[in-house]
Design a protein around this motif. Sequence first.
Motif, PDB file in Angstrom:
ATOM      1  N   ARG A 245       0.829  -1.207   0.000  1.00  0.00           N
ATOM      2  CA  ARG A 245       0.000   0.000   0.000  1.00  0.00           C
ATOM      3  C   ARG A 245       0.865   1.261   0.000  1.00  0.00           C
ATOM      4  NH1 ARG A 245      -5.303  -0.264   0.836  1.00  0.00           N
ATOM      5  NH2 ARG A 245      -6.243  -2.246   1.443  1.00  0.00           N
ATOM      6  N   SER A 246       0.199   2.412  -0.159  1.00  0.00           N
ATOM      7  CA  SER A 246       0.897   3.690  -0.041  1.00  0.00           C
ATOM      8  C   SER A 246       0.564   4.310   1.318  1.00  0.00           C
ATOM      9  CB  SER A 246       0.465   4.643  -1.160  1.00  0.00           C
ATOM     10  OG  SER A 246      -0.746   5.301  -0.836  1.00  0.00           O
ATOM     11  N   ASN A 247       1.208   5.416   1.629  1.00  0.00           N
ATOM     12  CA  ASN A 247       0.968   6.086   2.912  1.00  0.00           C
ATOM     13  C   ASN A 247      -0.040   7.231   2.804  1.00  0.00           C
ATOM     14  OD1 ASN A 247       2.374   8.171   1.661  1.00  0.00           O
ATOM     15  ND2 ASN A 247       4.272   7.808   2.809  1.00  0.00           N
ATOM     16  N   ILE A 248      -0.816   7.263   1.705  1.00  0.00           N
ATOM     17  CA  ILE A 248      -1.669   8.421   1.451  1.00  0.00           C
ATOM     18  C   ILE A 248      -2.750   8.612   2.507  1.00  0.00           C
ATOM     19  CG2 ILE A 248      -3.246   7.144  -0.061  1.00  0.00           C
ATOM     20  CD1 ILE A 248      -2.147  10.855  -0.342  1.00  0.00           C
ATOM     21  N   LYS A 249      -3.232   7.538   3.128  1.00  0.00           N
ATOM     22  CA  LYS A 249      -4.294   7.716   4.121  1.00  0.00           C
ATOM     23  C   LYS A 249      -3.831   8.594   5.275  1.00  0.00           C
ATOM     24  CE  LYS A 249      -6.634   4.079   5.083  1.00  0.00           C
ATOM     25  NZ  LYS A 249      -7.793   4.336   4.196  1.00  0.00           N
ATOM     26  N   LEU A 250      -2.580   8.435   5.680  1.00  0.00           N
ATOM     27  CA  LEU A 250      -2.063   9.263   6.767  1.00  0.00           C
ATOM     28  C   LEU A 250      -1.951  10.719   6.327  1.00  0.00           C
ATOM     29  CD1 LEU A 250       0.663   6.939   8.327  1.00  0.00           C
ATOM     30  CD2 LEU A 250      -1.838   6.926   8.607  1.00  0.00           C
ATOM     31  N   LYS A 251      -1.599  10.933   5.078  1.00  0.00           N
ATOM     32  CA  LYS A 251      -1.542  12.303   4.554  1.00  0.00           C
ATOM     33  C   LYS A 251      -2.941  12.915   4.495  1.00  0.00           C
ATOM     34  CE  LYS A 251       2.552  11.345   1.724  1.00  0.00           C
ATOM     35  NZ  LYS A 251       3.125  11.296   0.369  1.00  0.00           N
ATOM     36  N   GLU A 252      -3.938  12.108   4.139  1.00  0.00           N
ATOM     37  CA  GLU A 252      -5.320  12.603   4.096  1.00  0.00           C
ATOM     38  C   GLU A 252      -5.779  13.017   5.486  1.00  0.00           C
ATOM     39  OE1 GLU A 252      -6.925   9.898   0.337  1.00  0.00           O
ATOM     40  OE2 GLU A 252      -7.043   9.126   2.376  1.00  0.00           O
ATOM     41  N   TYR A 253      -5.504  12.202   6.485  1.00  0.00           N
ATOM     42  CA  TYR A 253      -5.851  12.577   7.857  1.00  0.00           C
ATOM     43  C   TYR A 253      -5.128  13.859   8.262  1.00  0.00           C
ATOM     44  CZ  TYR A 253      -7.921   7.928   8.715  1.00  0.00           C
ATOM     45  OH  TYR A 253      -8.712   6.798   8.689  1.00  0.00           O
ATOM     46  N   ALA A 254      -3.846  13.928   7.939  1.00  0.00           N
ATOM     47  CA  ALA A 254      -3.059  15.103   8.312  1.00  0.00           C
ATOM     48  C   ALA A 254      -3.612  16.362   7.667  1.00  0.00           C
ATOM     49  CB  ALA A 254      -1.594  14.892   7.914  1.00  0.00           C
TER      50      ALA A 254
END
Length: 338
Positions: A245-254
């Motif tokens: 997977r990518s780390n985009i979900k954490l960026k979306e939350y941020a």
Amino acid sequence: MRITLVSDADLVNSNYRGYQPLMVLSRRGHDITFTRLGEPRYRASTLLQSDVVHIHRYTDPELLQIVAQLRDAGIGVVWDNDDDLTAVPRSNPNYRKFGGPANRARIQAALRRTVTAADVVTTPSELLAAQYRAAGADDVRLLENYLPPEFGRVKPAKHDGVTLVWLAGLEHQVDYQRLRLKETLVRLLDAHADLRVLSIGLGLGLPSDRYEHIRQVDFLELAKGMSAGDIGLAPLADIPWNQARSNIKLKEYAAAGLPWLASPVGPYLGLGEKQGGELVPDDAWHDVIDRLIVDVRRRRKLAKNAAKWAKGQSIEDHAHLWDSAFRDAAQRAKRRAL
């Protein structure tokens, strides 16, 4: 430069892996054509007018025939993928299409043919990048998913109590089950009268009037939809599918102003307090969430770090990486055609 995108508009991933970066490049003067689901995907007359064709995920024989024509015509091909289609778990809605040994062998063969035909291969996953290099791809580039400008305009919404948010596609059912998160969330709702839980996408089936499920949110409204939250959840079971997977979900939350809690799996390894969150062992989800619910000062500190991190994760600030991939593919194709 004339760039044509071939992607499936029904895949949220295609926004990050094609549509949004190309929108930025369009504003910078490139001539962009979007060929997406609902239109003839492989209209040769359109693709053959391009300098570069950017393809997200497709590997079917029809596509490969077109790619051969593009190569013969001196047109660059950039191919991208951001999921490990050889490791789809049984709980995934696409298991019948992609899962199982027979499908795995077929997909691996199609991937080898595709990545060796492309001039440049892009992916946000180090694991997938290694797979594509092993399959024979000459030029593989690790390009992370970045945030569209609309996400950077969102401000946290004032609200009472504490809200946990989980943005999760249906494929996250395996994580919900394996990590026993229903039991964890029920316990937390029972213990904290001011706690609310919001899930976007995956329904959690929580027996509480303080649980809300939103089935779908428009892509550009994601950050706004989470802005009334306080903590973002990103649990992942340690399985091959999640490693890529990518780390985009954490960026979306941020971007939504939320501190996050995530599993120490795949794309989340190496991230932590500096990026606005914490990594949570499988057996510690209840205790870590419980502690962060009551520690307002800690939440504020992490939220501040998350917002700072998100500001440096915009597509606009990283579009030059895509631009370089497209230019290099076009130049390689021209040299090949001489």
